[in-house]
Design a protein around this motif. Sequence first.
Motif, mmCIF file in Angstrom:
data_model
loop_
_atom_site.group_PDB
_atom_site.id
_atom_site.type_symbol
_atom_site.label_atom_id
_atom_site.label_comp_id
_atom_site.label_asym_id
_atom_site.label_seq_id
_atom_site.Cartn_x
_atom_site.Cartn_y
_atom_site.Cartn_z
ATOM 1 N N CYS A 195 1.298 -1.253 0.287
ATOM 2 C CA CYS A 195 1.966 -1.222 1.591
ATOM 3 C C CYS A 195 3.446 -0.879 1.415
ATOM 4 C CB CYS A 195 1.818 -2.590 2.239
ATOM 5 S SG CYS A 195 2.624 -2.745 3.850
ATOM 6 N N SER A 239 5.667 -2.571 2.593
ATOM 7 C CA SER A 239 6.284 -3.870 2.301
ATOM 8 C C SER A 239 6.280 -4.137 0.793
ATOM 9 C CB SER A 239 5.537 -4.995 3.014
ATOM 10 O OG SER A 239 5.535 -4.779 4.399
ATOM 11 N N HIS A 268 -1.323 -7.472 -0.395
ATOM 12 C CA HIS A 268 -1.696 -8.288 0.766
ATOM 13 C C HIS A 268 -2.606 -7.541 1.733
ATOM 14 C CE1 HIS A 268 2.077 -6.193 1.774
ATOM 15 N NE2 HIS A 268 1.453 -5.988 2.912
ATOM 16 N N GLU A 269 -3.100 -6.368 1.307
ATOM 17 C CA GLU A 269 -4.048 -5.627 2.157
ATOM 18 C C GLU A 269 -5.327 -5.482 1.340
ATOM 19 O OE1 GLU A 269 -2.187 -1.881 3.191
ATOM 20 O OE2 GLU A 269 -0.568 -2.875 4.250
ATOM 21 N N ASP A 281 -3.681 -5.292 7.877
ATOM 22 C CA ASP A 281 -2.228 -5.262 8.067
ATOM 23 C C ASP A 281 -1.772 -4.125 8.957
ATOM 24 O OD1 ASP A 281 0.518 -4.900 7.865
ATOM 25 O OD2 ASP A 281 0.646 -5.154 5.724
#
Length: 389
Positions: free
Chosen positions: A38, A40, A60-61, A169
Amino acid sequence: MKATCWMGLRDVQVRNVPDPKILNSRDAIVKITSTAICGSDLHLYNGFIPSMRKGDVVGHEFMGEVVELGRDVHNLEIGDRVVVPFPIACGRCEQCSREMYSLCENSNPNAWMAEKMWGYSPCGVFGYSHLLGGYAGGQSEYARVPFADVGPIKVPEELEDDQVLFLSDILPTGYMAAEMCGIEPGDVVAVWGCGPVGQFAIKSAYLLGAERVIAIDRFDYRLEVARRGGGAETLNYEETNIPEALEEMTGGRGPDHCIDAVGMEGHAPGVAFAYDKLKTNLFMETDRPVALRQAILACRSGGTVSVAGVYGGFIDKFPMGAIVNRSLTIRSGQCHVQRYMRPLLEHIRAGDLDPSYIISHHLKLSEAADGYDMFFKKQDACLKVVLHP
Ligand code: NAD
Ligand code: ZN
Ligand code: ZN
């Protein structure tokens, strides 16, 4: 197991780490089939997010198959195929009951760190620093998913990973960015940044009724996806004076709503950029808000500036005068992903949305470092990297 570990500035490595275990009765262990890098994650990679430690597992994805369940998770079964939202949320606190999942009051064990910077703490996030909980992330073979009775959603077998992975996300994030604008028929929406978040903000702005969407970036291959995949009109900020062009395209008033899908590592030609670059290098400013300033100044009086791009700390030359004197509304937030997963899954099932068009690269998990490097340098027309363990 193998996992992508943050090892320092622009250094991620796939290493062996201990397998995750069930720690609480509402945990699940997911065997990951697809996981993405990502924008991020680039903020971690580039050292913009404090409290990372060498060896932290990032990502986190992610999505995959449930292989273990705590005794209090009753809505999932071993073997279920699930997508996991990036905010870790208990589903029971005051904020969760308002569906403000990224503000969950029970999921950040290091809340005290966040309170020092931001006053109060948001939720914990997978693979996103100790400030946000110190949870191991999902760019790995397996992940422990806390509150598995609340976050993960089952996805139908007939849909490919590529079609549903981004429910974790960036699809909800782009959607929420557009939703926060309060779009009305006939509205013109301008979107700064044609990364994955910007692409889905464009798509969502049309879904929510915008008449025109104008997308801004400097990479032609990203602008092309915005045109072909999203139906946007596009402006290259290295070739065009953006404030002038927007004014001209909107009858002298400015876009009704402006979305910042750039965030803290904004880039710009000219002096403004040099100023922020110098100040951030000297630790006198934490973020480079070049796109945010431009979005605020370009917005129609009475319009909305929706900030999906992530900012971490304190910024300079924030045009507060424009906000007050021209009645602008600023809205923002880490996405409350759990709120949007099911409705957006329905859009995908119905065939009116196929988010896979933004994927530029499929790599093996072992190639994660190459994926980061390419995504950071915007090489090989890189728009979104999906990793497969
Ligand atoms: P990305 O890095 O791929 O995209 C950013 C894009 O912005 C790039 O294409 C870059 O060229 C462009 N850009 C830079 N300066 C610009 C400027 N001055 N004007 C116009 N465009 C400019 O990243 P992404 O994955 O699309 O993420 C974008 C932002 O959204 C990041 O800050 C990320 O952290 C954030 N994000 C927020 C949430 C949330 O919940 N709010 C969720 C996911 C990502
Ligand atoms: Zn993300
Ligand atoms: Zn909660």
